[in-house]
Design a protein around this motif. Structure first.
Motif, PDB file in Angstrom:
ATOM      1  N   LYS A  61       0.456  -0.807  -0.079  1.00 36.92           N
ATOM      2  CA  LYS A  61       0.072   0.032  -0.332  1.00 36.92           C
ATOM      3  C   LYS A  61       0.838   1.314   0.208  1.00 36.92           C
ATOM      4  CE  LYS A  61      -3.936  -1.644   0.316  1.00 36.92           C
ATOM      5  NZ  LYS A  61      -4.907  -0.913  -0.658  1.00 36.92           N
ATOM      6  N   ALA A  62       1.688   0.706   0.725  1.00 36.04           N
ATOM      7  CA  ALA A  62       3.033   2.229   0.723  1.00 36.04           C
ATOM      8  C   ALA A  62       3.496   3.009  -0.491  1.00 36.04           C
ATOM      9  CB  ALA A  62       4.030   2.564   1.830  1.00 36.04           C
ATOM     10  N   ARG A  63       3.854   1.273  -0.910  1.00 35.77           N
ATOM     11  CA  ARG A  63       4.271   1.476  -2.188  1.00 35.77           C
ATOM     12  C   ARG A  63       3.171   2.340  -3.328  1.00 35.77           C
ATOM     13  NH1 ARG A  63       4.750  -3.347  -4.427  1.00 35.77           N
ATOM     14  NH2 ARG A  63       5.794  -3.427  -2.029  1.00 35.77           N
ATOM     15  N   GLU A  64       2.152   1.855  -3.921  1.00 40.68           N
ATOM     16  CA  GLU A  64       1.693   2.349  -4.555  1.00 40.68           C
ATOM     17  C   GLU A  64       0.786   3.849  -3.969  1.00 40.68           C
ATOM     18  OE1 GLU A  64      -1.242  -1.502  -5.275  1.00 40.68           O
ATOM     19  OE2 GLU A  64      -2.301   0.160  -4.020  1.00 40.68           O
ATOM     20  N   LEU A  65       1.120   4.120  -2.461  1.00 39.65           N
ATOM     21  CA  LEU A  65       0.431   5.638  -2.495  1.00 39.65           C
ATOM     22  C   LEU A  65       1.986   6.733  -2.986  1.00 39.65           C
ATOM     23  CD1 LEU A  65      -1.604   7.295  -0.792  1.00 39.65           C
ATOM     24  CD2 LEU A  65       0.195   7.260   1.250  1.00 39.65           C
ATOM     25  N   THR A  66       2.960   6.213  -2.530  1.00 36.23           N
ATOM     26  CA  THR A  66       4.027   6.856  -3.411  1.00 36.23           C
ATOM     27  C   THR A  66       3.827   7.013  -4.954  1.00 36.23           C
ATOM     28  OG1 THR A  66       5.406   5.277  -3.394  1.00 36.23           O
ATOM     29  CG2 THR A  66       6.057   6.073  -1.396  1.00 36.23           C
ATOM     30  N   VAL A  67       3.603   6.009  -5.529  1.00 37.73           N
ATOM     31  CA  VAL A  67       3.014   6.007  -6.959  1.00 37.73           C
ATOM     32  C   VAL A  67       2.292   7.082  -7.785  1.00 37.73           C
ATOM     33  CG1 VAL A  67       3.158   4.702  -8.706  1.00 37.73           C
ATOM     34  CG2 VAL A  67       4.745   4.272  -7.202  1.00 37.73           C
ATOM     35  N   LEU A  68       1.282   6.175  -6.894  1.00 36.64           N
ATOM     36  CA  LEU A  68      -0.172   7.084  -7.424  1.00 36.64           C
ATOM     37  C   LEU A  68      -0.634   8.658  -6.676  1.00 36.64           C
ATOM     38  CD1 LEU A  68      -2.445   4.419  -6.161  1.00 36.64           C
ATOM     39  CD2 LEU A  68      -2.063   5.152  -8.457  1.00 36.64           C
ATOM     40  N   CYS A  69      -0.154   8.860  -5.672  1.00 35.95           N
ATOM     41  CA  CYS A  69       0.245  10.060  -5.040  1.00 35.95           C
ATOM     42  C   CYS A  69       1.346  11.012  -4.895  1.00 35.95           C
ATOM     43  CB  CYS A  69      -0.492  10.003  -4.161  1.00 35.95           C
ATOM     44  SG  CYS A  69      -2.227   9.410  -3.969  1.00 35.95           S
ATOM     45  N   ASP A  70       2.281  10.359  -5.609  1.00 31.68           N
ATOM     46  CA  ASP A  70       3.609  11.476  -5.772  1.00 31.68           C
ATOM     47  C   ASP A  70       3.955  12.442  -4.037  1.00 31.68           C
ATOM     48  OD1 ASP A  70       5.838  12.131  -7.114  1.00 31.68           O
ATOM     49  OD2 ASP A  70       4.977  14.241  -6.983  1.00 31.68           O
ATOM     50  N   ALA A  71       3.464  11.008  -3.039  1.00 25.39           N
ATOM     51  CA  ALA A  71       4.255  11.067  -2.265  1.00 25.39           C
ATOM     52  C   ALA A  71       5.445  10.646  -1.300  1.00 25.39           C
ATOM     53  CB  ALA A  71       2.882  10.671  -0.826  1.00 25.39           C
ATOM     54  N   GLN A  72       6.430  11.397  -0.701  1.00 26.56           N
ATOM     55  CA  GLN A  72       7.260  10.588   0.181  1.00 26.56           C
ATOM     56  C   GLN A  72       6.435   9.926   1.606  1.00 26.56           C
ATOM     57  OE1 GLN A  72      10.026  13.514   1.351  1.00 26.56           O
ATOM     58  NE2 GLN A  72      11.929  12.914  -0.453  1.00 26.56           N
ATOM     59  N   VAL A  73       6.655   8.573   1.841  1.00 32.07           N
ATOM     60  CA  VAL A  73       6.728   7.775   3.118  1.00 32.07           C
ATOM     61  C   VAL A  73       8.063   7.257   3.748  1.00 32.07           C
ATOM     62  CG1 VAL A  73       5.563   6.281   3.823  1.00 32.07           C
ATOM     63  CG2 VAL A  73       4.438   7.691   1.485  1.00 32.07           C
ATOM     64  N   ALA A  74       8.063   7.095   4.616  1.00 34.10           N
ATOM     65  CA  ALA A  74       9.128   6.255   5.123  1.00 34.10           C
ATOM     66  C   ALA A  74       8.324   5.588   6.823  1.00 34.10           C
ATOM     67  CB  ALA A  74       9.814   6.797   6.053  1.00 34.10           C
ATOM     68  N   ILE A  75       8.568   4.029   6.535  1.00 31.56           N
ATOM     69  CA  ILE A  75       7.920   2.875   7.969  1.00 31.56           C
ATOM     70  C   ILE A  75       9.488   2.394   7.929  1.00 31.56           C
ATOM     71  CG2 ILE A  75       6.080   0.798   7.865  1.00 31.56           C
ATOM     72  CD1 ILE A  75       4.717   2.309   5.962  1.00 31.56           C
ATOM     73  N   ILE A  76       9.526   2.066   9.419  1.00 31.69           N
ATOM     74  CA  ILE A  76       9.622   2.014  10.033  1.00 31.69           C
ATOM     75  C   ILE A  76       9.334   0.457  10.903  1.00 31.69           C
ATOM     76  CG2 ILE A  76      11.923   0.956  11.985  1.00 31.69           C
ATOM     77  CD1 ILE A  76      12.596   3.984  11.142  1.00 31.69           C
ATOM     78  N   MET A  77       9.463  -1.087  11.100  1.00 32.49           N
ATOM     79  CA  MET A  77       8.654  -1.650  11.416  1.00 32.49           C
ATOM     80  C   MET A  77       9.581  -2.501  12.238  1.00 32.49           C
ATOM     81  SD  MET A  77       5.932  -3.177   8.898  1.00 32.49           S
ATOM     82  CE  MET A  77       4.666  -1.966   8.148  1.00 32.49           C
ATOM     83  N   PHE A  78       9.234  -3.008  13.478  1.00 33.71           N
ATOM     84  CA  PHE A  78       9.707  -4.117  14.128  1.00 33.71           C
ATOM     85  C   PHE A  78       8.891  -5.304  14.305  1.00 33.71           C
ATOM     86  CE2 PHE A  78      12.826  -0.454  14.949  1.00 33.71           C
ATOM     87  CZ  PHE A  78      13.935  -1.373  14.906  1.00 33.71           C
ATOM     88  N   SER A  79       9.414  -6.136  14.819  1.00 36.27           N
ATOM     89  CA  SER A  79       8.574  -7.369  14.970  1.00 36.27           C
ATOM     90  C   SER A  79       9.094  -8.185  16.433  1.00 36.27           C
ATOM     91  CB  SER A  79       8.439  -8.508  13.535  1.00 36.27           C
ATOM     92  OG  SER A  79       9.669  -9.010  14.343  1.00 36.27           O
ATOM     93  N   SER A  80       7.436  -8.517  17.168  1.00 33.95           N
ATOM     94  CA  SER A  80       7.563  -9.218  18.776  1.00 33.95           C
ATOM     95  C   SER A  80       8.431  -9.435  18.180  1.00 33.95           C
ATOM     96  CB  SER A  80       6.439  -9.849  18.700  1.00 33.95           C
ATOM     97  OG  SER A  80       6.174 -10.456  18.090  1.00 33.95           O
ATOM     98  N   THR A  81       9.292 -10.043  17.689  1.00 38.37           N
ATOM     99  CA  THR A  81      10.776 -10.499  17.594  1.00 38.37           C
ATOM    100  C   THR A  81      11.721  -9.516  18.013  1.00 38.37           C
ATOM    101  OG1 THR A  81      10.349 -11.618  15.073  1.00 38.37           O
ATOM    102  CG2 THR A  81       9.595 -12.548  16.622  1.00 38.37           C
TER     103      THR A  81
END
Lengths: 195, 195
Positions: free
Chosen positions: A31-51
């Motif tokens: 979804k984030a990738r689609e958003l950057t392409v569709l809407c010309d947006a800058q997005v940064a996501i960092i995730m840490f799993s519970s492990t």
DNA sequence: TCTCCTATCTATAAATG
DNA sequence: TCATTTATAGATAGGAG
């Protein structure tokens, strides 16, 4: 989605939790990738799993740090506006003191620029090495995210071109709680000169 | 989704792009929230729309900076694991150069620390000089330069940044663990130009 | 713009191989 | 453990007010 509705609360079964994490992470990244392409947006996501494993997404032509810097700048701007509105009373500073300050900062940035230039060549090598590494992964038939901007530490993803992360990672290793060197370009130092 | 499939490419119509951005942003943020709850994960998201407005998501019990710091540490750690794997596939010359890089960056950061300490004294003066500068600006009848193109300072929305570079000096001061020299230089460039 | 609507498309929980 | 399948819940594009 799926065979039945689920309640949004912590999944106690560790296996199911991990499976769900993996699936939903993929979905969000897409979804984030689609958003950057569709809407010309800058997005940064960092995730840490519970492990403790981490994954990131970042729009092309920048990196996580770049977006984080921009974010801090935006935050800083709002803070300053509030500061002004609070009408804080500040002491004045003599002009020659300002000039002294300017010269010091300018000198510091020049010095930094020398160091940066010196290491720039190596940074590129690191990045290219990682690309070679990633290509090797592909040749070995390991699965790969199709699009840009992914990095993960599980060996399952890979870096795509354009991410400047490897160079930054090098710096971070030496001083984990590290100062913000990213945007301190020498060009800015020139602009410091008082008229 | 919705009334017909869409191709994943930039939406040229600015209005549609903004509407889609808003809808999809909401969707991603919701997904992120669900992920943190379901899977006990830490997630940080920063978004900038094409108009420069920003939005963020962050899991509870921390903040964007906390997750970014953890991320920096994580990539710092994982780099060397990856590095060692990668080393098997690189020729020795390249590897020697990579070692050289480590030393260079290490030296650079030590140098940076010295510089930082040296300039620390001046930071307060920068802040204190700002009010004096503003007063001078008024007396001279000058208009403040807009500093950042992306900033939407039309007021209203809580997350929208605004104002000019001096904010960075403020951010610099209030976030001593993450000095932002980029912003400092930039701020100085535009706001210390007194003569 | 902003909200609501809803037909359609997409993500994914659970099952299965 | 994994990847794949499938039935469903959820997201959303386009339109209307």
């Amino acid at each position: 989605m799926g065979r039945g509705k689920i309640e949004i609360k912590r999944i106690e079964n560790a296996t199911n939790r991990q499976v769900t994490y993996s699936k939903r992470r993929t979905g969000i990244m897409k979804k984030a990738r689609e958003l950057t392409v569709l809407c010309d947006a800058q997005v940064a996501i960092i995730m840490f799993s519970s492990t403790g494993k981490y994954h990131e997404f970042c729009s092309p032509s920048t990196d996580i740090k770049g977006i984080f810097d921009r974010y801090q700048q935006a935050i800083g701007n709002s803070l300053w506006v509030e500061q002004q509105r609070m009408g804080e009373d500040l002491d004045s500073l003599e002009f020659d003191e300002l000039r002294g300050l300017e010269q010091n900062v300018d000198a510091a940035l020049k010095e930094y620029h020398v160091i940066t230039t010196q290491t720039e060549t190596y940074k590129k090598k690191v990045k290219h090495s990682y690309e070679a590494y990633k290509n090797l992964q592909q040749e070995l038939g390991l699965r790969e995210e199709p699009a840009f901007g992914f990095v993960d530490n599980t060996g399952g993803g890979g870096w795509d071109g354009g991410a400047g992360a490897p160079a930054d990672m090098y710096a971070f290793r030496v001083v984990p709680s590290q100062p913000n060197l990213h945007g301190m370009a020498y060009g800015a130092a020139h602009d410091l000169r008082l008229g």
